[in-house]
Design a protein around this motif. Structure first.
Motif, PDB file in Angstrom:
ATOM      1  N   LEU A   1       0.830  -1.195   0.000  1.00 52.81           N
ATOM      2  CA  LEU A   1       0.000   0.000   0.000  1.00 52.81           C
ATOM      3  C   LEU A   1       0.864   1.244   0.000  1.00 52.81           C
ATOM      4  CD1 LEU A   1      -2.688  -1.106   2.600  1.00 52.81           C
ATOM      5  CD2 LEU A   1      -2.918  -1.044   0.114  1.00 52.81           C
ATOM      6  N   ASP A   2       0.438   2.214  -0.768  1.00 49.46           N
ATOM      7  CA  ASP A   2       1.158   3.483  -0.877  1.00 49.46           C
ATOM      8  C   ASP A   2       0.636   4.429   0.177  1.00 49.46           C
ATOM      9  OD1 ASP A   2       2.647   5.600  -1.591  1.00 49.46           O
ATOM     10  OD2 ASP A   2       1.624   6.009  -3.484  1.00 49.46           O
ATOM     11  N   GLU A   3       1.408   4.564   1.280  1.00 49.51           N
ATOM     12  CA  GLU A   3       1.001   5.463   2.360  1.00 49.51           C
ATOM     13  C   GLU A   3       1.752   6.789   2.314  1.00 49.51           C
ATOM     14  OE1 GLU A   3       1.548   3.451   5.998  1.00 49.51           O
ATOM     15  OE2 GLU A   3      -0.057   2.012   5.671  1.00 49.51           O
ATOM     16  N   SER A   4       2.679   6.923   1.388  1.00 48.59           N
ATOM     17  CA  SER A   4       3.513   8.135   1.330  1.00 48.59           C
ATOM     18  C   SER A   4       2.872   9.172   0.430  1.00 48.59           C
ATOM     19  CB  SER A   4       4.911   7.782   0.831  1.00 48.59           C
ATOM     20  OG  SER A   4       4.819   7.179  -0.457  1.00 48.59           O
ATOM     21  N   CYS A   5       1.740   9.718   0.844  1.00 48.18           N
ATOM     22  CA  CYS A   5       1.088  10.796   0.088  1.00 48.18           C
ATOM     23  C   CYS A   5       1.810  12.090   0.416  1.00 48.18           C
ATOM     24  CB  CYS A   5      -0.390  10.890   0.450  1.00 48.18           C
ATOM     25  SG  CYS A   5      -1.284   9.347   0.196  1.00 48.18           S
ATOM     26  N   SER A   6       2.709  12.493  -0.450  1.00 46.22           N
ATOM     27  CA  SER A   6       3.560  13.643  -0.135  1.00 46.22           C
ATOM     28  C   SER A   6       2.764  14.915   0.054  1.00 46.22           C
ATOM     29  CB  SER A   6       4.593  13.824  -1.262  1.00 46.22           C
ATOM     30  OG  SER A   6       3.929  14.023  -2.506  1.00 46.22           O
ATOM     31  N   ASP A   7       1.636  15.038  -0.658  1.00 44.47           N
ATOM     32  CA  ASP A   7       0.857  16.272  -0.555  1.00 44.47           C
ATOM     33  C   ASP A   7       0.039  16.343   0.714  1.00 44.47           C
ATOM     34  OD1 ASP A   7       1.871  16.973  -2.985  1.00 44.47           O
ATOM     35  OD2 ASP A   7       0.140  16.261  -4.126  1.00 44.47           O
ATOM     36  N   TYR A   8      -0.124  15.219   1.419  1.00 43.42           N
ATOM     37  CA  TYR A   8      -0.995  15.195   2.585  1.00 43.42           C
ATOM     38  C   TYR A   8      -0.317  14.542   3.782  1.00 43.42           C
ATOM     39  CZ  TYR A   8      -4.633  16.644  -0.586  1.00 43.42           C
ATOM     40  OH  TYR A   8      -5.367  17.358  -1.481  1.00 43.42           O
ATOM     41  N   GLY A   9       0.997  14.596   3.844  1.00 47.64           N
ATOM     42  CA  GLY A   9       1.703  14.155   5.028  1.00 47.64           C
ATOM     43  C   GLY A   9       1.685  12.664   5.254  1.00 47.64           C
ATOM     44  N   GLY A  10       1.352  11.863   4.272  1.00 47.85           N
ATOM     45  CA  GLY A  10       1.379  10.414   4.428  1.00 47.85           C
ATOM     46  C   GLY A  10       0.261   9.866   5.270  1.00 47.85           C
ATOM     47  N   LYS A  11      -0.868  10.575   5.380  1.00 51.04           N
ATOM     48  CA  LYS A  11      -1.966  10.123   6.234  1.00 51.04           C
ATOM     49  C   LYS A  11      -3.078   9.512   5.385  1.00 51.04           C
ATOM     50  CE  LYS A  11       0.237  11.476   9.771  1.00 51.04           C
ATOM     51  NZ  LYS A  11       1.436  11.813   9.008  1.00 51.04           N
ATOM     52  N   LEU A  12      -2.809   8.345   4.826  1.00 57.26           N
ATOM     53  CA  LEU A  12      -3.813   7.610   4.074  1.00 57.26           C
ATOM     54  C   LEU A  12      -4.099   6.313   4.810  1.00 57.26           C
ATOM     55  CD1 LEU A  12      -5.579   7.241   1.558  1.00 57.26           C
ATOM     56  CD2 LEU A  12      -3.621   6.143   0.453  1.00 57.26           C
ATOM     57  N   TYR A  13      -5.333   6.151   5.268  1.00 62.43           N
ATOM     58  CA  TYR A  13      -5.729   4.972   6.031  1.00 62.43           C
ATOM     59  C   TYR A  13      -6.466   4.013   5.093  1.00 62.43           C
ATOM     60  CZ  TYR A  13      -4.829   8.307   9.763  1.00 62.43           C
ATOM     61  OH  TYR A  13      -4.249   9.244  10.566  1.00 62.43           O
ATOM     62  N   THR A  14      -6.036   2.750   5.090  1.00 62.42           N
ATOM     63  CA  THR A  14      -6.559   1.760   4.152  1.00 62.42           C
ATOM     64  C   THR A  14      -7.110   0.561   4.910  1.00 62.42           C
ATOM     65  OG1 THR A  14      -4.884   2.431   2.545  1.00 62.42           O
ATOM     66  CG2 THR A  14      -6.021   0.352   2.133  1.00 62.42           C
ATOM     67  N   VAL A  15      -8.256   0.090   4.462  1.00 65.66           N
ATOM     68  CA  VAL A  15      -8.844  -1.160   4.951  1.00 65.66           C
ATOM     69  C   VAL A  15      -9.015  -2.077   3.752  1.00 65.66           C
ATOM     70  CG1 VAL A  15     -10.822  -2.271   6.032  1.00 65.66           C
ATOM     71  CG2 VAL A  15      -9.985  -0.077   6.901  1.00 65.66           C
ATOM     72  N   VAL A  16      -8.434  -3.262   3.834  1.00 69.42           N
ATOM     73  CA  VAL A  16      -8.473  -4.237   2.750  1.00 69.42           C
ATOM     74  C   VAL A  16      -9.404  -5.375   3.149  1.00 69.42           C
ATOM     75  CG1 VAL A  16      -7.110  -5.782   1.294  1.00 69.42           C
ATOM     76  CG2 VAL A  16      -6.113  -3.632   2.103  1.00 69.42           C
TER      77      VAL A  16
END
Length: 613
Positions: free
Chosen positions: A203-218
């Motif tokens: 999973l790509d959690e390194s969202c540079s524009d948003y501080g890496g705050k991407l929460y994922t549920v698979v």
């Protein structure tokens, strides 16, 4: 004072006849007996008395600015408008953080409702469930996401291209992160740690524009996933739901719960974030003081290898809490430290028992000399973590819960103070009561179990669950701490503004003005970072804003001097200057009035003399 008048001058004529003739004329025109001294005078009034009186008055008037300068109070200009505006803004508009969520449906190649799974329909259903859950809490609660979140849904069938829906929701923007189709591949769902690491890598959690705050549920649908659905949360910003022959529509509710209850609220049942009891000093520092207490060293005394634990167990926790506080660690070993409460022997449990009712009296403030920190200073917070080794005559010692069961951790916490754990050494069972005391070193396994309990207590003191700490919970903690720090800095600056304006004679040094300025700038930066999802940066800036606001409010130049109102200063100086000043002023007025009266007499005589001639 005798009147000093100017006598009229006469000019002698060389022949001596002109002056005499004029005097005779004047005498004949107006005799001295005809002049009333109360209404007229024949000489011009003198200016000497008037000059002396007004000279004294002028000296008083000129000296007043010098006197005012000597009692002047220096006040550095403060931005009262900005200080009050920050306080009102934080009170009226709670800080909202953006949250970005991503749902991934893996291995769902079956058809739903007569067609392939539609990401847009799934997203709409998940949003509906999330709205129901968030509506049960205060959406405008400071530190929450409210409606400022985004959601994207990805359906990865494995044998065809992924279908994705990433529209915006609320005021949030869609993060510039995309799921890599087929990146997860085959997961070994039987090994939770392996799944956690696989999801972290895929999973790509390194969202540079948003501080890496991407929460994922698979949501993983597969034969090896087990019979029933199972939901787990990893150590990072993701979780997964696995099961055999899962229904995607049925998993929507669980997915929404994970988003709201875990990643929004940090695993708490309610959405409110309480930061009033955050164990962080006003200067943003925390000292973790670990103490090993030997109740009676005549029986035995234990030591520990604290450095190994500091490297293996403490450093990861300190690193996770680094954006929130500047944490330092120290340890000590103390002897002759009995507890204050009593215990009794329970034959059925085979142990000495102390109950929860005894906890307020367990800590012996007279014998436990814990506050020996050299690293703490000023407003630094000290958290005490005590490992209590009981004496031989009350070993083993166990904590009995209100339910009658024995505590598994054999410890307890005290909010804003720290935690205590009772450790019963194995030697207490074999103790014979004879022989010299033994100096023993804790076994690494025992020490590891002890610090697992202490770390759980540390997490509880910071508002987290005691069992584990994961990145999602740390994010919630950062939002909580940011909100509390901004509220505290706004309240402090608002109080300082009202205090300074109410005391016009309060000394305000330039250092205080700089601290207020930098505090406002840090608070503005924290709000900016929070608006774009930079949780750690906003927490660090808010911590600086609070520290500077506290430093300005408790500046020594403010606290060490008593300030008086202008009325008080007037009451102090008036007995010295008011009587003399009043007499000088009255004398000047009286002399000016006398001079005008005497001048009028002379003018009246001159007029009468002209008429008589």
């Amino acid at each position: 004072m005798a009147e000093i008048a100017e006598s009229p001058s006469t000019t002698e004529h060389p022949l001596g006849t002109v002056g005499a003739s004029r005097s005779k004329a004047s005498s004949s025109a107006l005799r001295e007996s005809d002049v009333d001294p109360k209404t007229m005078r024949t000489t011009t009034p003198g200016l000497k008395r008037l000059f002396l009186t007004f000279s004294v008055l002028l000296s008083f008037l000129l000296g007043f600015p010098f006197l005012w300068k000597t009692v002047e109070i220096y006040r550095s200009p403060l931005p009262f408008g900005d200080m009050d505006a920050l306080s009102k803004q934080i009170e009226s508009s709670p800080l909202q953080f953006p949250c970005h969520f991503q749902s991934v449906f893996l291995n769902f190649d079956s058809r739903s409702s007569g067609g392939i799974l539609d990401p847009r329909e799934l997203r709409s259903s998940i949003l509906s469930e999330m709205t129901k859950l968030t509506s049960q809490t205060l959406e405008r609660q400071c530190g929450s996401c409210g409606e400022n979140f985004t959601l994207s849904v990805v359906v990865d069938s494995g044998d065809r291209a992924c279908r994705q829906s990433d529209e915006r929701h609320g005021n949030g923007l869609t993060p510039n992160c995309s799921y890599k189709c087929g990146a997860l591949g085959a997961l070994n769902l039987g090994d939770g740690e392996a799944v956690d690491e696989a999801l972290r890598s895929a999973l790509d959690e390194s969202c540079s524009d948003y501080g890496g705050k991407l929460y994922t549920v698979v949501v993983v649908n597969g034969d090896g996933a087990g019979e029933g659905p199972k939901a787990l949360v990893g150590k990072h910003r993701h979780g997964w739901i696995s099961g055999r022959e899962l229904d995607a529509e049925a998993m929507i509710g669980r997915m929404a719960e994970m988003f709201v209850k875990i990643f929004m609220n940090g695993g708490r049942e309610d959405g409110a974030i309480h930061g009033e009891f955050m164990p962080v000093g006003a200067d943003g520092r925390v000292v973790l003081s670990f103490s090993l207490l030997n109740a009676n060293p005549d029986d035995w005394f234990y030591d520990w290898d604290f450095q190994k634990l500091d490297d293996t167990l403490l450093n990861p926790v300190i690193e996770a809490l680094k954006p929130i506080a500047n944490i330092s660690v120290e340890s000590q070993v103390l002897y002759h430290t009995p507890k204050s409460s009593f215990s009794y022997w329970d034959e059925s449990l085979g142990s000495y028992i102390f109950s929860t009712k005894d906890l307020p009296f367990f800590v012996n403030s007279n014998e436990w000399h814990l506050d020996t920190s050299v690293a703490a200073g000023g407003r630094t917070k000290i958290l005490q973590f005590v490992v209590y080794v009981p004496s031989a005559n009350e070993c083993p010692l166990s904590l009995q819960l209100p339910s009658g069961e024995i505590s598994k951790t054999n410890g307890f916490i005290s909010p804003m103070w720290g935690g205590v754990m009772v450790w019963n050494p194995q030697s207490c069972i074999k103790y014979s009561g004879s022989g010299p005391p033994a100096r023993l070193l804790m076994h690494p396994d025992d020490l590891h179990r002890i610090f697992e309990v202490l770390m759980g207590q540390l997490r509880q003191l910071f508002g987290l669950k005691s069992d584990s700490i994961y990145v999602g919970a740390a994010d919630v903690l950062s939002r909580q701490h940011t909100c509390f720090n901004l509220h505290s800095s706004g309240t402090t600056l608002g109080s300082l503004s009202r205090l300074v304006q109410s005391l016009p004679r309060m000394i305000i040094k330039d250092e205080i003005g700089k601290q207020v300025k930098f505090s406002l700038e840090a608070a503005q930066l924290a709000q900016t970072n929070a608006s774009v999802g930079l949780y750690e940066a906003s927490a660090a800036s808010s911590r600086q804003a609070r520290s500077l606001a506290e430093d300005a409010f408790f500046h020594p130049s403010i606290m060490s001097v008593s300030y008086f109102s202008f009325e008080h200063c007037f009451a102090v100086y008036s007995p010295f200057f008011l009587p003399v000043s009043l007499h000088v002023l009255l004398a000047a007025l009286r002399e000016w009035r006398r001079y005008k009266q005497e001048k009028a007499k002379y003018v009246r005589w001159k007029v009468k003399q002209v008429k008589a001639a």
